[in-house]
Every structure is written in C-alpha cells, then in structure tokens.
Motif scaffolding. Structure first.
Motif, PDB file in Angstrom:
ATOM      1  N   PHE A 147       0.951   5.328   0.083  1.00  0.00           N
ATOM      2  CA  PHE A 147       0.107   6.469   0.456  1.00  0.00           C
ATOM      3  C   PHE A 147       0.843   7.775   0.183  1.00  0.00           C
ATOM      4  O   PHE A 147       2.029   7.924   0.493  1.00  0.00           O
ATOM      5  CB  PHE A 147      -0.242   6.396   1.942  1.00  0.00           C
TER       6      PHE A 147
ATOM      7  N   GLN B  44      -3.141   4.718  11.575  1.00  0.00           N
ATOM      8  CA  GLN B  44      -4.146   3.984  10.810  1.00  0.00           C
ATOM      9  C   GLN B  44      -3.471   3.059   9.799  1.00  0.00           C
ATOM     10  O   GLN B  44      -3.865   1.891   9.646  1.00  0.00           O
ATOM     11  CB  GLN B  44      -5.076   4.971  10.097  1.00  0.00           C
ATOM     12  N   ILE B  45      -2.449   3.578   9.112  1.00  0.00           N
ATOM     13  CA  ILE B  45      -1.732   2.762   8.127  1.00  0.00           C
ATOM     14  C   ILE B  45      -0.940   1.668   8.836  1.00  0.00           C
ATOM     15  O   ILE B  45      -0.901   0.515   8.382  1.00  0.00           O
ATOM     16  CB  ILE B  45      -0.809   3.646   7.274  1.00  0.00           C
TER      17      ILE B  45
ATOM     18  N   PHE C  89       0.858  -1.187   0.000  1.00  0.00           N
ATOM     19  CA  PHE C  89       0.000   0.000   0.000  1.00  0.00           C
ATOM     20  C   PHE C  89       0.894   1.236   0.000  1.00  0.00           C
ATOM     21  O   PHE C  89       1.722   1.422   0.887  1.00  0.00           O
ATOM     22  CB  PHE C  89      -0.922   0.004   1.226  1.00  0.00           C
TER      23      PHE C  89
ATOM     24  N   LEU D  61      -3.173   9.459  11.026  1.00  0.00           N
ATOM     25  CA  LEU D  61      -2.983   8.858   9.705  1.00  0.00           C
ATOM     26  C   LEU D  61      -1.921   7.760   9.741  1.00  0.00           C
ATOM     27  O   LEU D  61      -2.132   6.658   9.234  1.00  0.00           O
ATOM     28  CB  LEU D  61      -2.554   9.928   8.705  1.00  0.00           C
TER      29      LEU D  61
ATOM     30  N   GLU E 286      -5.735  10.026   0.806  1.00  0.00           N
ATOM     31  CA  GLU E 286      -6.536   9.716   1.992  1.00  0.00           C
ATOM     32  C   GLU E 286      -7.888   9.125   1.619  1.00  0.00           C
ATOM     33  O   GLU E 286      -8.463   8.339   2.378  1.00  0.00           O
ATOM     34  CB  GLU E 286      -6.725  10.978   2.831  1.00  0.00           C
TER      35      GLU E 286
ATOM     36  N   SER F 200      -2.834   5.368  -3.264  1.00  0.00           N
ATOM     37  CA  SER F 200      -3.993   6.221  -2.977  1.00  0.00           C
ATOM     38  C   SER F 200      -3.631   7.427  -2.134  1.00  0.00           C
ATOM     39  O   SER F 200      -2.587   7.480  -1.476  1.00  0.00           O
ATOM     40  CB  SER F 200      -5.087   5.426  -2.253  1.00  0.00           C
TER      41      SER F 200
ATOM     42  N   SER G  67       3.482  -1.498   3.720  1.00  0.00           N
ATOM     43  CA  SER G  67       2.922  -0.176   3.440  1.00  0.00           C
ATOM     44  C   SER G  67       4.047   0.845   3.422  1.00  0.00           C
ATOM     45  O   SER G  67       5.112   0.627   4.020  1.00  0.00           O
ATOM     46  CB  SER G  67       1.894   0.230   4.500  1.00  0.00           C
TER      47      SER G  67
ATOM     48  N   LEU H 238      -7.494   5.384   1.462  1.00  0.00           N
ATOM     49  CA  LEU H 238      -7.188   4.777   2.765  1.00  0.00           C
ATOM     50  C   LEU H 238      -8.464   4.340   3.474  1.00  0.00           C
ATOM     51  O   LEU H 238      -8.491   3.321   4.174  1.00  0.00           O
ATOM     52  CB  LEU H 238      -6.400   5.774   3.623  1.00  0.00           C
ATOM     53  N   ASN H 239      -9.531   5.087   3.302  1.00  0.00           N
ATOM     54  CA  ASN H 239     -10.802   4.751   3.947  1.00  0.00           C
ATOM     55  C   ASN H 239     -11.419   3.462   3.416  1.00  0.00           C
ATOM     56  O   ASN H 239     -12.316   2.902   4.036  1.00  0.00           O
ATOM     57  CB  ASN H 239     -11.798   5.905   3.777  1.00  0.00           C
TER      58      ASN H 239
END
Length: 628
Positions: free
Chosen positions: A339, A496-497, A337, A493, A457, A455, A470, A460-461
C-alpha cells in the motif's frame, strides 16, 4: 384555491422556493410542472396551503404569483423525506433545493412518471422512539449482527435500509446478507442503467413483504414507509460527504430522516469516527452490538525506520524487512499487499537550491511526476492540467530540481526491475478506470498462487480476502496535510490493512517516533481515542465545537477589502480569515473564513440567515473535512 410552495428541479434556475396558485391541494413531496420565466419545469412541492388561511400574507407579498395550469402531479417522495431535507438545509446553511438535488438520483428527476410511491394504509408505528446506535467490530461480526437485526425487523413487519459508501461495499454486503432472503433483498445504485433503476425502485415500493434495501446515499429517497432501521455501513468512509455544494453529509441526513420516520440509525465500522465514539461516551449514541476497544490479532507488526542515518545513505524504497519478505514470496507461495498513499513516480518535486515546490500553473497545487509511455510529465491531481517536465526552477532558475516521496509508479518500476518472477497486480486511478476493471484485477490476484497486489487507497476498498503479508511502503506524507481529521484517517487505514493480514504487517516510516504507529500496530482503539480527544479538546476542534468554512475567490488587490467586509458582516461571531494555499484562477486568491461555534448553538438561525444571503461565488461548508 391553494398556495403551493415548490422548488424548481433544474440546474439552470434558482434553487429557492417559489410560490404558485393551484385549484387543488397537492401533497407534499409531489413532483409537478410549474411555469418559470418563459418555460415549464419540474418542481417538488414543499407545502400546499388553503388561500383562506394565509390570505393576509399573500396580500403583503411583494411579488406576483403565477397559476399552475397543469393539474398533473406525481407523488414521489414522503413528507418525512421532505421534512428531513429541510432540517438538512438548515444544518448545512444551504437552500433546500440544492439539498434535494444532492439527495435524489438524477434519473428519478428526469423520469418522474416512471417511479412509484409505496401505497399503504397501514400505520407504521414503531415500538421504540427514534435512536442512534453504533457497532465497532470486524466486518464479519457486523454482518452477523445486521442479519439478526433484519430477522428482528421482518418479524415486526418492518423494512431495513443498509447504506453503503461504494459499489464494492454494496456487492460485498449483498453477497453476505441475502442468503435465504434473496426474494426480499434489493441492491440499487447510480451505476445501474435507467431501466434497471426504475424497475428496482418500483419493485421495492410495491413489495408487500418487508424488504432489505442495500444502496448508496441518494436512494434513501426511496419512499418505502415501513423502514424502521437505517444502517450506515463503513461510517468512517469519506465517500459519505458530498464533494461539492451543498457539501451534505449523508450520515447526518440519515439521522434527520430516521427521526422523521421514527426509525433508528445504526453506525457500523472497524473504527468509528472520533465524533461517533465521543457521542457514545456522552450517552447520545448507544450500542447496537460490540463497540470493540482493541483488536487483539495474531498478526506480527513491524515498524521499520527508513530515515537516513548519515549523509550519503542511499534512499530506499524497500527496507530490509520488506525486501526479505518480497524475495521469499515465490519460495513460500505467499501473497503480499503493498500500500502507498500517492500516485505517480514522485508526489513532490522541490528545488534543492531555494526549496520551492513545483506547482501547477493553473491552480497552484503541487504537481506529481508521472511516466506514461516512457515519457515523463507533471500532472496536477487537483485540476488535471498536464505539462512537460520543467528543466529549471521557475523561482530561482536553478537546474537542481529533485523528486521526493514514493509514488505507486516508482514502486511498480522497482518491483519489475528487481523481482521479475513475481506476478504484480496494480490498482490506482490511472491504471484502472472502472469498477469492473478493478474487480478483474483483484480476482486475478486472488486466484494467483503467489504475487504482489500494489494499490493506493482505491484498491484497498477492493481487498476483501485476507492475505499472508502486507506492507505500507509510504504513508508519512499524510502527516504534513493540514487537516485535524488526518490522525483518525491514518489510524483507520492502518487498522483496516492490519485486519486483512494473516502473518506479517510492515509499516515503513521515516518518522518512527510518532505516537500513532504503536497505537495502530496494537489495534488499540481505546488509547488512540483518548490521545485524539485530548488533542481536540485542547484546541477546541470538533466535537467540542462546530466549524463553518466560508470560501471566496478574489482578485489579489481586493483581498483586504473583501476580508474587512466579511469580518464586519459576521461581527460577534468567532471568525478567522486566512488565505488558502491554492486557487483555480490565475492572479487570484481564495480567502477562507473559519467560524467556530459551540455544538449546542448550531444551527444558529441568525448565522444561517447571514450565510444564506451571501453571493453565489461564496462557498459555505459546515463540518469541513479540510479547513484549508
């Protein structure tokens, strides 16, 4: 004869309370037809008083009241809901009509006859007084606690409302909560068609058994009288704040509503807001479950310094660690992932000679460089204005315009050029337009043997399943935003990741000495809270004070005069005037006035009154997320 006070339900009329004669008493919360100017509109009843009791005040009124000719009324909203909107309007210094507009789904106001009010004679007395609780833990643990709460409330004959910030959150919570309770769990949101919203609303109101309602904030207006627990899931989400007048925060309204309903409200998230944690420390908010102070995950976290060591070093999008990780994805059959915080190719365009930013000609926000169909253009994310790429600086006429920062399109281009064999899945505001499209992208990524999910934010949802690896490609630009909430946003943030990552998590930065990174890498919420709360106390930021921001657009030649008028009007209050960096209108400025007041002094009735009589071109925001 009765005097009925009502708020017009129409965007084209004033939103203040209007008074009418009526031959019969009409219940508070009812929707009625009222005359306004030369037409008939809908209104919500706020009060209905016998003329005998208020005859003297009616005689003193300096306006003539009309009579409500139609006796038709639709009882839609509970008195508790109406009282909560009044408290909300006082708190946000906004007309109650504006608050009602923001908290009621438009389809309800457009079709009032179609919606039911729960009919019950049962007295819904709670065993405990209204209280505010919190749970800070991983999503799996929170859902487990929510299930226990639902079982406990059902046993008492009470219903539960789970408020969520987005459609994706609603679907995820529903999938994990409804097992075994399918008959009593309802999901409702504005994306449903009119027919589905009406049928779901009415089923909820007519169900005799307690229910679980999973919905967005506007559906807290559902008149289910047996709700004794309101859960605010992902309470750290910025989606709870309405982005526009009257700037109501659904989380605050939920507190007012729970008090009126003698219910409890529960805030839940991986990392709660600093204000919520502070209220917990102060004994104002209690624990509904575990308030975790640290996430001891086995994920390996690497903070990689990408700052240029010496002149001539090549600008890098991927550091050594991330490059190595990407090269081995296919071999290891792993997913990654990626970000980034910014859209486009580059989030900042600057003149190398004079240092001026390239800004939108319409609103003065910095433009972002995009490339669409092999054509580059500047797009303003604030007002949406597009224009061709400038060849020269408009300030000094220099040809040396330079793009800075890393946008999602630049990362995509790099991957496609250097890692052609790796499947790439992307979600951002330009590439994905709808919720269904985003679900298709994430489903494809989940089904792939290996690949990269790239992606902002927004994406991310949608990431729910854990991934092997990640990386945050770029996040440094967030630190430059003048917003005292930004450290909290960045910490949340990163965590969360981190909680979605099994093996390796890389944070790329050109500012590796920032204290926030090691705290985030360790999942150390307790130390971050101490660090952040000390800084806020030092500068008297919330929660140690209440901020009220007044904004008004003004012609440049009138800025000084308007500033002096407002300073005089609010004399005696701690008010600071300053110009915004942005304006939507050419040859004008936005003047901001920031009022700071002690928490326990708000709402201040005198200040609310002064704010309430400001002209319509003045915008008032209580608890602003951005003071600029």
């Amino acid at each position: 004869m009765y005097i009925v006070n009502a708020i017009p339900i129409s965007k084209s009329v004033p939103k203040n309370t209007l008074s009418y004669f009526s031959e019969k008493k009409i219940n508070i919360g009812s929707v009625i037809k009222i005359p306004l100017r030369n037409k008939i509109v809908l209104g919500i009843v706020l009060s209905s008083d016998n003329l005998r009791d208020i005859k003297s005040s009616v005689k003193k009124a300096d306006f003539q009241m009309k009579k409500i000719e139609s006796a038709i009324s639709f009882e839609l909203f509970t008195q508790e809901f109406i009282r909560a909107t009044k408290k909300t309007s006082d708190y946000y210094a906004s007309p109650q009509g504006a608050v009602l507009y923001s908290l009621i789904p438009s389809v309800v106001l457009q079709n009032p006859k179609e919606f039911s009010l729960q009919k019950t004679d049962k007295k819904m007395a709670n065993q405990k007084p209204s209280e505010i609780l919190a749970i800070q833990d991983k999503i799996s643990e929170r859902i487990s606690r929510y299930k226990n709460i639902i079982r406990e409330e059902f046993a008492k004959g009470f219903s539960v409302f789970i408020c969520v910030p987005t459609m994706n959150d609603m679907e995820y919570i529903s999938e994990n909560v409804e097992k075994g309770l399918e008959e009593y769990v309802y999901t409702i949101n504005n994306y449903l068609n009119k027919k589905k919203i009406i049928s779901t609303w009415n089923d909820i109101c007519n169900k005799k058994h307690p229910v679980v309602i999973i919905g967005t904030g506007k559906f807290l207006s559902i008149p289910r009288k047996d709700i004794k627990t309101i859960i605010i899931e992902k309470e750290n989400s910025s989606f709870y704040k309405i982005d526009g007048r009257p700037f109501v925060d659904t989380r605050k309204f939920a507190e007012f509503l729970s008090k009126e309903m003698e219910a409890r409200v529960i805030f839940g998230d991986d990392v709660l807001r600093i204000e919520t944690l502070w209220r917990n420390k102060e004994g104002e908010i209690f624990e509904a479950g575990h308030i975790k102070t640290r996430y001891d995950e086995k994920t390996e976290v690497l903070i990689e310094d990408l700052s240029q060591k010496k002149e001539g070093d090549e600008f890098r999008i991927f550091g050594n660690n991330l490059s190595h990780l990407i090269k081995n994805l296919e071999k290891n059959r792993e997913k990654l992932f990626l970000f980034t915080i910014r859209k486009g190719l580059s989030p900042v365009i600057v003149c190398t000679d004079c240092g001026a930013l390239v800004k939108c000609e319409n609103c003065k926000h910095p433009v972002i460089l995009y490339e669409q169909q092999n054509k580059r253009q500047f797009i303003c994310n604030f007002c949406g204005k597009k224009r061709e790429v400038d060849k020269k600086c408009k300030v000094c006429d220099s040809w040396r315009l330079n793009s800075l920062g890393i946008g999602i399109d630049m990362i995509e281009k790099k991957i496609k050029e250097e890692y052609k064999n790796i499947p790439l899945f992307k979600i951002d505001g330009l590439s994905v337009k709808t919720h269904k499209e985003a679900l298709r992208v994430i489903e494809s990524f989940n089904k792939s043997d290996f690949g990269i999910f790239l992606s902002t934010e927004m994406g991310l949802n949608y990431l729910r399943d854990m991934v092997e690896n990640s990386a945050i490609v770029s996040i440094d630009s967030l630190f430059s935003i003048p917003n005292f909430y930004m450290s909290e946003k960045i910490f949340s943030l990163i965590n969360q990741i981190r909680l979605l990552t099994k093996n390796k998590f890389i944070i790329q930065t050109r500012n590796p000495n920032n204290e926030l990174f090691p705290l985030s890498a360790e999942g150390n919420i307790a130390d971050f809270y101490r660090y952040e709360i000390e800084n806020r106390k030092k500068f008297e930021y919330p929660p140690f004070s209440k901020f009220i921001k007044i904004s008004v657009p003004e012609k440049k030649e009138s800025v000084k005069e308007t500033t002096e008028i407002i300073k005089k009007e609010f004399e005696g209050y701690n008010i600071s005037p300053y110009l915004s960096n942005y304006s939507r209108v050419k040859n004008s400025e936005i003047i901001n006035f920031l009022i700071s007041i002690k928490n326990d002094k708000w709402p201040d009735n005198n200040l609310v009154r002064k704010l309430g009589v400001l002209p319509p071109n003045f915008s008032v925001e209580v608890d602003p997320e951005n003071i600029m």
